[in-house]
Design an enzyme around this catalytic site. Structure first.
Site, PDB file in Angstrom:
ATOM      1  N   GLY A   1       0.819  -1.218   0.000  1.00  8.34           N
ATOM      2  CA  GLY A   1       0.000   0.000   0.000  1.00  8.34           C
ATOM      3  C   GLY A   1       0.846   1.259   0.000  1.00  8.34           C
ATOM      4  O   GLY A   1       2.016   1.229  -0.359  1.00  8.34           O
TER       5      GLY A   1
ATOM      6  N   LEU B   1      11.239   6.676  -6.227  1.00  8.97           N
ATOM      7  CA  LEU B   1       9.961   6.684  -5.508  1.00  8.97           C
ATOM      8  C   LEU B   1       9.934   5.535  -4.498  1.00  8.97           C
ATOM      9  O   LEU B   1      10.370   4.431  -4.779  1.00  8.97           O
ATOM     10  CB  LEU B   1       8.794   6.533  -6.484  1.00  8.97           C
ATOM     11  CG  LEU B   1       8.586   7.678  -7.472  1.00  8.97           C
ATOM     12  CD1 LEU B   1       7.211   7.567  -8.119  1.00  8.97           C
ATOM     13  CD2 LEU B   1       8.708   9.028  -6.797  1.00  8.97           C
ATOM     14  N   SER B   2       9.399   5.839  -3.330  1.00  7.76           N
ATOM     15  CA  SER B   2       9.281   4.848  -2.261  1.00  7.76           C
ATOM     16  C   SER B   2       8.167   5.308  -1.336  1.00  7.76           C
ATOM     17  O   SER B   2       8.024   6.515  -1.096  1.00  7.76           O
ATOM     18  CB  SER B   2      10.594   4.790  -1.457  1.00  7.76           C
ATOM     19  OG  SER B   2      10.379   4.171  -0.206  1.00  7.76           O
TER      20      SER B   2
ATOM     21  N   HIS C   1       4.196   2.159  -8.082  1.00 10.09           N
ATOM     22  CA  HIS C   1       3.223   1.050  -8.081  1.00 10.09           C
ATOM     23  C   HIS C   1       2.338   1.122  -9.326  1.00 10.09           C
ATOM     24  O   HIS C   1       2.001   0.101  -9.919  1.00 10.09           O
ATOM     25  CB  HIS C   1       2.330   1.111  -6.837  1.00 10.09           C
ATOM     26  CG  HIS C   1       3.063   0.937  -5.547  1.00 10.09           C
ATOM     27  ND1 HIS C   1       3.266   1.972  -4.664  1.00 10.09           N
ATOM     28  CD2 HIS C   1       3.638  -0.152  -4.982  1.00 10.09           C
ATOM     29  CE1 HIS C   1       3.931   1.532  -3.612  1.00 10.09           C
ATOM     30  NE2 HIS C   1       4.184   0.252  -3.781  1.00 10.09           N
TER      31      HIS C   1
ATOM     32  N   GLN D   1       7.998  -9.332   7.741  1.00 10.33           N
ATOM     33  CA  GLN D   1       9.219  -8.888   7.060  1.00 10.33           C
ATOM     34  C   GLN D   1       9.852  -7.667   7.723  1.00 10.33           C
ATOM     35  O   GLN D   1      10.827  -7.121   7.213  1.00 10.33           O
ATOM     36  CB  GLN D   1       8.962  -8.641   5.577  1.00 10.33           C
ATOM     37  CG  GLN D   1       8.097  -7.422   5.261  1.00 10.33           C
ATOM     38  CD  GLN D   1       7.704  -7.381   3.785  1.00 10.33           C
ATOM     39  OE1 GLN D   1       6.889  -8.148   3.319  1.00 10.33           O
ATOM     40  NE2 GLN D   1       8.308  -6.463   3.043  1.00 10.33           N
TER      41      GLN D   1
END
Ligand code: PAF
Length: 285
Positions: free
Chosen positions: A27, A181-182, A33, A57
């Site tokens: 999300g 982008l992150s 994405h 994780q």
């Protein structure tokens, strides 16, 4: 667009669709994405996205609890991108109390880089992606190259466990000034965002050196170190480096010369935010 919260519902809805391309996410969706979703739709008539912040994780001192969860905005983005099915389970659905411990380990690929700095991280990634693959049963799955090691590990998992799934690697999407982008960029203050640019600038400078004929990776690493560790306008080192590496793109082991391809990878902390980025140099003639 169908949104499923349970595994049973997701299986039922998935059965109604034919060939399916899948984009697993946690999300906080952004243009990176969306580029995965666009790529997915080139490979199958239907696209499924999972939105699940996977607790297994994250390490104990990592950002699981503060990881952004803007679910309504995410669903809207999926809807406008033409996604057919969203699987958005909660943690109890994926990991019911009393479920047996299981671990998928690919030590040759996970005891370096991110795996070394984030013990257990890739076990969690493999666990959740294997479960998602079994639930969603896609023919194709898209993963971003920003998480290059994750991509290698999942490709190896698919091969080792014979998942009938084609993995499509997708290029990193960057802001105009180069920042990869992150979802974690949302944590950055304006000042931190400015400092974070040292990471991509170091990678770009090393890539320029390769294009000028430099082949020894120790020189590339030195260039990256110099850029990333030089004090900025404010007089302090912009980021705290976790690693700066030049590795073989297949084995992820350190490599001395760039010939035949090299992955330049950096992990660094800007304030409380840990960022990773990389550049793949496929071959240098
Ligand atoms: O890359 C991510 O967002 C996650 O690691 C993934 C693949 C969705 C598994 O939780």
């Amino acid at each position: 667009m169908i949104v499923c919260k349970t595994i049973a519902e997701c299986r039922r809805e998935r059965e109604k669709l034919g060939k399916l391309a899948f984009v697993p996410t946690m999300g906080a969706l952004h243009e990176g994405h969306l580029s995965l979703i666009r790529e997915a739709s080139k490979h199958a008539p239907h696209v499924a996205v999972s939105i699940f912040v996977n607790p297994t994780q994250f390490g104990p001192n990592e950002d699981f609890s503060r990881y952004p969860r803007p679910i309504e905005a995410d669903l809207e983005l999926c809807r406008s991108a033409g996604v057919d099915l969203v699987f958005n389970p909660d943690a109890e659905e994926m990991y019911p109390p009393g479920s047996p411990e299981i671990s998928i380990d690919l030590p040759q690929l996970t005891n370096v880089l991110e795996g070394q700095k984030r013990p257990g991280h890739f076990k969690g990634v493999c666990q959740v992606v294997a479960k998602l693959f079994n639930i969603v049963q896609p023919q194709v799955a898209c993963f971003g190259m920003k998480d290059y090691q994750q991509l290698c590990v999942l490709q190896a998992m698919v091969k080792a466990l014979d998942f009938p799934i084609t993995i499509i690697p997708c290029p990193t999407v960057r802001e105009k000034d180069g920042l990869a982008l992150s979802s974690r960029n949302r944590y950055l203050s304006p000042d931190e965002r400015q400092r974070a640019l040292a990471i991509c600038r170091a990678l770009f400078a090393a890539r320029d050196e390769v294009s000028k004929g430099i082949r020894q990776t120790n020189r590339l690493v030195a260039t990256m170190q110099q850029i990333i560790l030089s004090p900025g306008n404010l007089g302090h080192v912009p980021v705290a480096v976790d690693y700066i590496a030049a590795v073989d793109p297949v084995t992820l082991r350190p490599k001395e010369m760039v010939d035949g391809g090299v992955l330049l990878a950096i992990a660094a902390r800007v304030g409380n935010t840990r960022l990773i980025d990389n550049i793949l140099i496929e071959s240098a003639e």
